[in-house]
Design a protein around this motif. Sequence first.
Motif, mmCIF file in Angstrom:
data_model
loop_
_atom_site.group_PDB
_atom_site.id
_atom_site.type_symbol
_atom_site.label_atom_id
_atom_site.label_comp_id
_atom_site.label_asym_id
_atom_site.label_seq_id
_atom_site.Cartn_x
_atom_site.Cartn_y
_atom_site.Cartn_z
ATOM 1 N N LEU A 140 0.786 -1.289 0.006
ATOM 2 C CA LEU A 140 -0.123 -0.150 0.149
ATOM 3 C C LEU A 140 0.826 1.159 0.164
ATOM 4 C CD1 LEU A 140 -2.804 -1.101 2.506
ATOM 5 C CD2 LEU A 140 -2.930 -0.474 -0.222
ATOM 6 N N GLN A 141 2.024 1.284 0.622
ATOM 7 C CA GLN A 141 2.775 2.402 0.695
ATOM 8 C C GLN A 141 3.722 2.609 -0.559
ATOM 9 O OE1 GLN A 141 5.490 1.425 3.897
ATOM 10 N NE2 GLN A 141 4.712 2.519 5.537
ATOM 11 N N MET A 142 4.046 1.514 -1.417
ATOM 12 C CA MET A 142 4.444 1.652 -2.640
ATOM 13 C C MET A 142 3.262 2.101 -3.728
ATOM 14 S SD MET A 142 6.700 -1.562 -3.022
ATOM 15 C CE MET A 142 6.839 -1.466 -4.919
ATOM 16 N N LEU A 143 2.107 1.808 -3.551
ATOM 17 C CA LEU A 143 0.974 2.058 -4.229
ATOM 18 C C LEU A 143 0.540 3.675 -4.130
ATOM 19 C CD1 LEU A 143 -1.332 1.136 -6.311
ATOM 20 C CD2 LEU A 143 -2.568 0.704 -4.527
ATOM 21 N N TYR A 144 0.632 3.994 -2.780
ATOM 22 C CA TYR A 144 0.441 5.356 -2.550
ATOM 23 C C TYR A 144 1.569 6.263 -3.037
ATOM 24 C CZ TYR A 144 0.139 9.593 0.489
ATOM 25 O OH TYR A 144 -0.012 10.958 0.666
ATOM 26 N N ALA A 145 2.714 5.798 -2.923
ATOM 27 C CA ALA A 145 3.878 6.707 -3.550
ATOM 28 C C ALA A 145 3.716 6.728 -4.926
ATOM 29 C CB ALA A 145 4.869 6.052 -3.152
ATOM 30 N N THR A 146 3.265 5.667 -5.580
ATOM 31 C CA THR A 146 3.018 5.736 -7.052
ATOM 32 C C THR A 146 1.878 6.912 -7.563
ATOM 33 O OG1 THR A 146 4.073 3.617 -7.301
ATOM 34 C CG2 THR A 146 2.945 4.293 -9.072
ATOM 35 N N ALA A 147 0.943 6.517 -6.727
ATOM 36 C CA ALA A 147 -0.194 7.378 -7.006
ATOM 37 C C ALA A 147 -0.263 8.831 -6.769
ATOM 38 C CB ALA A 147 -1.420 6.864 -6.258
ATOM 39 N N ALA B 61 2.659 10.372 -7.053
ATOM 40 C CA ALA B 61 3.767 10.767 -8.084
ATOM 41 C C ALA B 61 2.716 11.269 -9.325
ATOM 42 C CB ALA B 61 4.875 10.015 -8.339
ATOM 43 N N ARG B 62 2.000 10.322 -9.763
ATOM 44 C CA ARG B 62 1.282 10.306 -10.924
ATOM 45 C C ARG B 62 0.358 11.663 -10.650
ATOM 46 N NH1 ARG B 62 -0.615 4.366 -12.476
ATOM 47 N NH2 ARG B 62 1.592 3.600 -13.408
ATOM 48 N N LEU B 63 -0.146 11.706 -9.461
ATOM 49 C CA LEU B 63 -1.183 12.879 -9.307
ATOM 50 C C LEU B 63 -0.390 14.138 -9.260
ATOM 51 C CD1 LEU B 63 -4.153 13.515 -8.772
ATOM 52 C CD2 LEU B 63 -3.609 13.375 -6.256
ATOM 53 N N ASP B 64 0.461 13.965 -8.713
ATOM 54 C CA ASP B 64 1.538 15.567 -8.861
ATOM 55 C C ASP B 64 1.749 16.006 -10.120
ATOM 56 O OD1 ASP B 64 1.381 15.743 -6.120
ATOM 57 O OD2 ASP B 64 3.267 14.938 -5.675
ATOM 58 N N ALA B 65 2.460 14.786 -11.106
ATOM 59 C CA ALA B 65 2.365 14.984 -12.301
ATOM 60 C C ALA B 65 1.224 15.480 -13.125
ATOM 61 C CB ALA B 65 3.122 13.617 -12.986
#
Length: 168
Positions: A128-135, A137-141
């Motif tokens: 979940l932490q990895m998924l949160y970090a990925t999400a 980063a995508r949202l910020d982009a």
Amino acid sequence: MTLHRDTIPQVASERDAERKKIIAAMRRLLITAKPRVVPLEDRLVIDTLRREADVTRSALTHRHIDLKDLFLDCAAEREQAARNLRSPNEVALEEQVDNLKKKNRDIQTRATHWEGAARDLARTVAALQMLYATASARLDAIIANVALDDLDPTTGANVSPISSKRRK
């Protein structure tokens, strides 16, 4: 009452060398209590008789089943006699020990279960932490990309990008 150990045949009455060895070993283990090979404190099981008689296990389990059964009956009789000689305190303590061993097995089983559950939970949290970090980063982009598009003077929009730092 006839004891099983009283029915152990005499060595001299046997013709088969293997039977003689087994009977002699039974007499040493059960009657004279002077075994040659195994220690006196060893449990009286088939392997103990096999080692004392220096024969193969199949000699007892396939060829001389009557001697094996007689030995096991004598061993059970001996254990029962030992149990009958115990004091009430010893019996009570032995029951307590048995109960504590059972509780310990139950606790160990539960601990193993919960350790597995904790490992599964740790893996889930890491995923979940990895998924949160990925999400994130995508949202910020996406937000940065939309903000750049909105800052275009031709569109006239007034949107600024969201940053991770709070303003005071």
